[in-house]
Motif scaffolding. Structure first.
Motif, PDB file in Angstrom:
ATOM      1  N   ARG A  19      27.105   3.249   0.112  1.00 56.41           N
ATOM      2  CA  ARG A  19      25.970   2.342   0.337  1.00 56.41           C
ATOM      3  C   ARG A  19      26.166   1.032  -0.415  1.00 56.41           C
ATOM      4  O   ARG A  19      25.802  -0.033   0.079  1.00 56.41           O
ATOM      5  CB  ARG A  19      24.661   3.005  -0.094  1.00 56.41           C
ATOM      6  N   ILE A  22      28.426  -1.180   1.519  1.00 60.34           N
ATOM      7  CA  ILE A  22      27.717  -1.797   2.642  1.00 60.34           C
ATOM      8  C   ILE A  22      26.901  -2.982   2.151  1.00 60.34           C
ATOM      9  O   ILE A  22      26.953  -4.072   2.727  1.00 60.34           O
ATOM     10  CB  ILE A  22      26.825  -0.752   3.352  1.00 60.34           C
ATOM     11  N   ARG A  28      31.344  -2.982   6.848  1.00 62.20           N
ATOM     12  CA  ARG A  28      30.359  -3.354   7.875  1.00 62.20           C
ATOM     13  C   ARG A  28      29.655  -2.117   8.392  1.00 62.20           C
ATOM     14  O   ARG A  28      30.286  -1.083   8.594  1.00 62.20           O
ATOM     15  CB  ARG A  28      31.046  -4.055   9.042  1.00 62.20           C
ATOM     16  N   ALA A  29      28.349  -2.232   8.593  1.00 61.25           N
ATOM     17  CA  ALA A  29      27.566  -1.107   9.094  1.00 61.25           C
ATOM     18  C   ALA A  29      26.410  -1.640   9.912  1.00 61.25           C
ATOM     19  O   ALA A  29      25.950  -2.764   9.707  1.00 61.25           O
ATOM     20  CB  ALA A  29      27.053  -0.260   7.938  1.00 61.25           C
ATOM     21  N   TYR A  36      22.228   3.946   8.138  1.00 60.81           N
ATOM     22  CA  TYR A  36      23.373   3.119   8.495  1.00 60.81           C
ATOM     23  C   TYR A  36      24.335   3.935   9.339  1.00 60.81           C
ATOM     24  O   TYR A  36      24.490   5.138   9.135  1.00 60.81           O
ATOM     25  CB  TYR A  36      24.118   2.646   7.249  1.00 60.81           C
ATOM     26  N   ILE A  38      28.462   3.557  10.711  1.00 57.99           N
ATOM     27  CA  ILE A  38      29.698   2.806  10.502  1.00 57.99           C
ATOM     28  C   ILE A  38      30.643   3.098  11.652  1.00 57.99           C
ATOM     29  O   ILE A  38      30.932   4.266  11.950  1.00 57.99           O
ATOM     30  CB  ILE A  38      30.357   3.204   9.157  1.00 57.99           C
TER      31      ILE A  38
END
Length: 52
Positions: A19, A22, A28-29, A36, A38
């Motif tokens: 986390r 991110i 990137r998510a 989230y 991915i």
């Protein structure tokens, strides 16, 4: 699409670490609701593996 928990398991990291990646922009998510997701290509970009 992977969940944060799946990515943590695959990479051997803690969920909080993923986390943090991110939030810091290292991974990137896409946010779906409160979770989230991915993409595989984004996970490959983080690990340096060629996109499959």
């Amino acid at each position: 699409m992977y969940s944060v928990e799946q990515v943590a398991e695959l990479l051997g990291l803690h969920v909080r670490t993923v986390r943090g990646y991110i939030r810091a922009g290292r991974l990137r998510a896409t946010r779906i609701g409160k979770q989230y997701r991915i993409a595989g290509a984004d996970l490959d970009a983080l690990t340096g593996r060629p996109a499959s």
